[in-house]
Every structure is written in structure tokens, then in C-alpha cells.
Design a protein around this motif. Structure first.
Motif, PDB file in Angstrom:
ATOM      1  N   HIS A 118     -18.309  15.155   1.743  1.00  0.00           N
ATOM      2  CA  HIS A 118     -18.045  16.544   1.359  1.00  0.00           C
ATOM      3  C   HIS A 118     -16.550  16.811   1.284  1.00  0.00           C
ATOM      4  N   VAL A 119     -15.794  16.312   2.246  1.00  0.00           N
ATOM      5  CA  VAL A 119     -14.346  16.522   2.255  1.00  0.00           C
ATOM      6  C   VAL A 119     -13.702  15.819   1.063  1.00  0.00           C
ATOM      7  N   ILE A 120     -14.186  14.632   0.755  1.00  0.00           N
ATOM      8  CA  ILE A 120     -13.648  13.910  -0.403  1.00  0.00           C
ATOM      9  C   ILE A 120     -13.918  14.693  -1.683  1.00  0.00           C
ATOM     10  N   GLN A 121     -15.096  15.279  -1.781  1.00  0.00           N
ATOM     11  CA  GLN A 121     -15.404  16.108  -2.948  1.00  0.00           C
ATOM     12  C   GLN A 121     -14.444  17.293  -3.038  1.00  0.00           C
ATOM     13  N   LEU A 122     -14.132  17.914  -1.900  1.00  0.00           N
ATOM     14  CA  LEU A 122     -13.198  19.037  -1.891  1.00  0.00           C
ATOM     15  C   LEU A 122     -11.792  18.606  -2.308  1.00  0.00           C
ATOM     16  N   ALA A 155     -10.237  17.767  -6.693  1.00  0.00           N
ATOM     17  CA  ALA A 155      -9.479  18.651  -7.594  1.00  0.00           C
ATOM     18  C   ALA A 155      -7.986  18.623  -7.284  1.00  0.00           C
ATOM     19  N   PRO A 156      -7.582  18.759  -5.999  1.00  0.00           N
ATOM     20  CA  PRO A 156      -6.135  18.656  -5.727  1.00  0.00           C
ATOM     21  C   PRO A 156      -5.550  17.290  -6.082  1.00  0.00           C
ATOM     22  N   VAL A 181       0.577  20.161  -2.483  1.00  0.00           N
ATOM     23  CA  VAL A 181      -0.768  19.663  -2.807  1.00  0.00           C
ATOM     24  C   VAL A 181      -1.170  18.587  -1.800  1.00  0.00           C
ATOM     25  N   CYS A 182      -0.238  17.703  -1.455  1.00  0.00           N
ATOM     26  CA  CYS A 182      -0.537  16.672  -0.441  1.00  0.00           C
ATOM     27  C   CYS A 182      -0.898  17.322   0.893  1.00  0.00           C
ATOM     28  N   LEU A 183      -0.165  18.371   1.259  1.00  0.00           N
ATOM     29  CA  LEU A 183      -0.485  19.078   2.503  1.00  0.00           C
ATOM     30  C   LEU A 183      -1.855  19.745   2.425  1.00  0.00           C
ATOM     31  N   VAL A 184      -2.186  20.295   1.265  1.00  0.00           N
ATOM     32  CA  VAL A 184      -3.517  20.898   1.078  1.00  0.00           C
ATOM     33  C   VAL A 184      -4.596  19.847   1.323  1.00  0.00           C
ATOM     34  N   ILE A 185      -4.424  18.666   0.732  1.00  0.00           N
ATOM     35  CA  ILE A 185      -5.414  17.596   0.901  1.00  0.00           C
ATOM     36  C   ILE A 185      -5.525  17.200   2.370  1.00  0.00           C
ATOM     37  N   ALA A 186      -4.378  17.045   3.036  1.00  0.00           N
ATOM     38  CA  ALA A 186      -4.388  16.667   4.449  1.00  0.00           C
ATOM     39  C   ALA A 186      -5.075  17.735   5.304  1.00  0.00           C
ATOM     40  N   LEU A 187      -4.782  18.998   5.021  1.00  0.00           N
ATOM     41  CA  LEU A 187      -5.397  20.077   5.805  1.00  0.00           C
ATOM     42  C   LEU A 187      -6.887  20.208   5.522  1.00  0.00           C
TER      43      LEU A 187
END
Length: 150
Positions: free
Chosen positions: A12-16, A19-20, A88-94
Motif C-alpha cells: 500500500h505504501v509503495i502504491q502511495l 505518483a511522487p 518530493v523525496c521527503l514526501v516519499i520518506a514521510l
């Protein structure tokens, strides 16, 4: 207390994060375009510097000044795009951190995404300004060459 992360949760997290990641790919491509434009500006500036060493010429000074303005705009666009990529990298990490730890990070994620979009927007604005200046200079040079040929 051990964390029990299920495979479906990670999926699920990978799916989220998909897009980023695509956005990050676009930003990286844009950075390539911007750095190529900057390299061409730098190359042309070096050629003009060599010409100006042979003697002052008002036309070449004008072009050099235009190149300086263009380089400044491209540098600002590169900075904005890089900041966007970082956000965007921070968004993915968070996204991963929030989902795996159940921390309420949604407001931080939304805020970072908005900041990333502002960086991307400003990068496009500076890029467009640089293109307008380059196009205007080309039109002016074309007009001058037509007047000289008559």
C-alpha cells in the motif's frame, strides 16, 4: 513493542509513493534540460570572452550581458527544481515513515507537497523568463542583421 509490518501494508505504501516517484522523474528530466541550457550559455560566454580579448565591441558586450541574465535565471530555475526534488523525496520518506509507524504525518506530507509544487512552479516561471529573453535577443539580432544587409 515490536512492529508488525504486513506485506500488504508495504504494498500500500509503495502504491502511495508511485505518483511522487513519477514526479521526481519529471523533475530530474527538467534538471537535465536546465543544466544543458546553462552549459550552452557558459560555452557561448567563453567564445565571447575570447572575441572581446581581441578588442571591445558593443554588440558582443550586449550579448554577454544578456547571457549573464539568462544564466542567472537558469541557475534560479535549477535551484527551484532541486528544492522541489528534495521535497518530493521527503514526501516519499514521510509516506513510508507515517505508514510503518502509524505517526500522524499527513499534514507534514501535504505541506511538503505544496512546497514542492511551489518550487516546481517557480522553476517553470524562471525557465520561461529565460526563454523569452533568449527569443527576444534572437529577434533583435535578426533585425540588426537585416538593417546591416540593406
Amino acid at each position: 513493542m515490536p512492529m508488525n509490518i504486513q506485506i500488504s501494508d508495504i504494498g500500500h505504501v509503495i502504491q502511495l509513493a508511485i505518483a511522487p516517484v513519477f514526479l521526481l522523474t519529471g523533475v530530474a528530466t527538467k534538471l537535465t534540460v536546465l543544466t544543458n541550457r546553462l552549459a550552452r550559455i557558459i560555452d557561448r560566454t567563453r567564445v565571447l570572452d575570447d572575441v572581446l580579448k581581441q578588442g571591445p565591441d558593443e554588440e558582443f558586450f550586449s550579448e554577454r550581458e544578456t547571457l549573464y541574465v539568462r544564466a542567472h535565471l537558469i541557475n534560479t530555475a535549477i535551484t527551484s527544481s532541486t528544492a522541489c526534488g528534495l521535497m518530493v523525496c521527503l514526501v516519499i520518506a514521510l509516506l513510508f515513515l507515517g505508514d510503518t509507524t502509524n505517526l500522524p504525518l499527513d499534514q507534514y506530507i501535504a505541506g511538503l507537497f505544496v512546497i514542492a509544487m511551489l518550487g516546481l512552479i517557480s522553476s517553470f516561471v524562471f525557465f520561461l523568463r529565460e526563454i523569452f529573453i533568449a527569443s527576444r535577443f534572437m529577434r533583435e539580432q535578426h533585425t540588426l542583421s537585416l538593417k546591416r544587409s540593406r
